[in-house]
Design a protein around this motif. Structure first.
Motif, PDB file in Angstrom:
ATOM      1  N   VAL A 173       0.834  -1.203   0.000  1.00 42.47           N
ATOM      2  CA  VAL A 173       0.000   0.000   0.000  1.00 42.47           C
ATOM      3  C   VAL A 173       0.872   1.257   0.000  1.00 42.47           C
ATOM      4  O   VAL A 173       0.611   2.209  -0.740  1.00 42.47           O
ATOM      5  N   SER A 174       1.926   1.258   0.783  1.00 44.96           N
ATOM      6  CA  SER A 174       2.846   2.398   0.817  1.00 44.96           C
ATOM      7  C   SER A 174       3.501   2.605  -0.542  1.00 44.96           C
ATOM      8  O   SER A 174       3.673   3.742  -0.989  1.00 44.96           O
ATOM      9  N   TYR A 175       3.860   1.509  -1.199  1.00 39.20           N
ATOM     10  CA  TYR A 175       4.472   1.597  -2.529  1.00 39.20           C
ATOM     11  C   TYR A 175       3.502   2.220  -3.533  1.00 39.20           C
ATOM     12  O   TYR A 175       3.866   3.107  -4.292  1.00 39.20           O
ATOM     13  N   ARG A 176       2.258   1.776  -3.511  1.00 35.13           N
ATOM     14  CA  ARG A 176       1.255   2.329  -4.436  1.00 35.13           C
ATOM     15  C   ARG A 176       1.026   3.813  -4.176  1.00 35.13           C
ATOM     16  O   ARG A 176       0.899   4.606  -5.111  1.00 35.13           O
ATOM     17  N   GLU A 235       7.142  10.246  -5.260  1.00 38.79           N
ATOM     18  CA  GLU A 235       8.300  10.370  -4.378  1.00 38.79           C
ATOM     19  C   GLU A 235       9.366   9.351  -4.789  1.00 38.79           C
ATOM     20  O   GLU A 235       9.332   8.203  -4.376  1.00 38.79           O
ATOM     21  N   LYS A 236      10.335   9.786  -5.588  1.00 38.30           N
ATOM     22  CA  LYS A 236      11.303   8.878  -6.209  1.00 38.30           C
ATOM     23  C   LYS A 236      12.154   8.103  -5.205  1.00 38.30           C
ATOM     24  O   LYS A 236      12.360   6.906  -5.364  1.00 38.30           O
ATOM     25  N   GLU A 237      12.667   8.747  -4.191  1.00 39.25           N
ATOM     26  CA  GLU A 237      13.511   8.061  -3.202  1.00 39.25           C
ATOM     27  C   GLU A 237      12.711   7.006  -2.449  1.00 39.25           C
ATOM     28  O   GLU A 237      13.194   5.909  -2.202  1.00 39.25           O
ATOM     29  N   TRP A 238      11.506   7.343  -2.067  1.00 41.79           N
ATOM     30  CA  TRP A 238      10.645   6.414  -1.314  1.00 41.79           C
ATOM     31  C   TRP A 238      10.246   5.237  -2.195  1.00 41.79           C
ATOM     32  O   TRP A 238      10.227   4.104  -1.744  1.00 41.79           O
ATOM     33  N   LEU A 293      11.136   1.375  -1.216  1.00 33.87           N
ATOM     34  CA  LEU A 293      10.053   0.396  -1.073  1.00 33.87           C
ATOM     35  C   LEU A 293      10.167  -0.722  -2.111  1.00 33.87           C
ATOM     36  O   LEU A 293       9.922  -1.886  -1.800  1.00 33.87           O
ATOM     37  N   LYS A 294      10.549  -0.357  -3.334  1.00 32.52           N
ATOM     38  CA  LYS A 294      10.671  -1.346  -4.398  1.00 32.52           C
ATOM     39  C   LYS A 294      11.745  -2.383  -4.051  1.00 32.52           C
ATOM     40  O   LYS A 294      11.548  -3.583  -4.272  1.00 32.52           O
ATOM     41  N   LYS A 320      11.072  -6.419  -3.524  1.00 32.23           N
ATOM     42  CA  LYS A 320      11.834  -7.462  -4.223  1.00 32.23           C
ATOM     43  C   LYS A 320      12.464  -8.418  -3.232  1.00 32.23           C
ATOM     44  O   LYS A 320      12.489  -9.624  -3.448  1.00 32.23           O
ATOM     45  N   ARG A 321      12.995  -7.880  -2.143  1.00 30.63           N
ATOM     46  CA  ARG A 321      13.639  -8.705  -1.124  1.00 30.63           C
ATOM     47  C   ARG A 321      12.653  -9.706  -0.533  1.00 30.63           C
ATOM     48  O   ARG A 321      13.005 -10.837  -0.222  1.00 30.63           O
TER      49      ARG A 321
END
Length: 42
Positions: free
Chosen positions: A11-14, A21-24, A28-29, A33-34
């Protein structure tokens, strides 16, 4: 990073994608993946 459940992470990623917000998004991405999650619905 604050500890989040898988659902909170996705949800935070979406939300970050919507706000641009590029850094965030990058942070999150990497965490998604991890954990081996798929953040977007097909």
């Amino acid at each position: 990073m604050k500890i989040m459940s898988n659902e909170q992470l996705v949800v935070s990623y979406r939300d970050a994608l919507k706000s641009g917000e590029k850094e965030w998004i990058k942070l999150l991405k990497e965490e998604i993946k991890r954990r081996g999650l798929k953040p977007l619905k097909n």
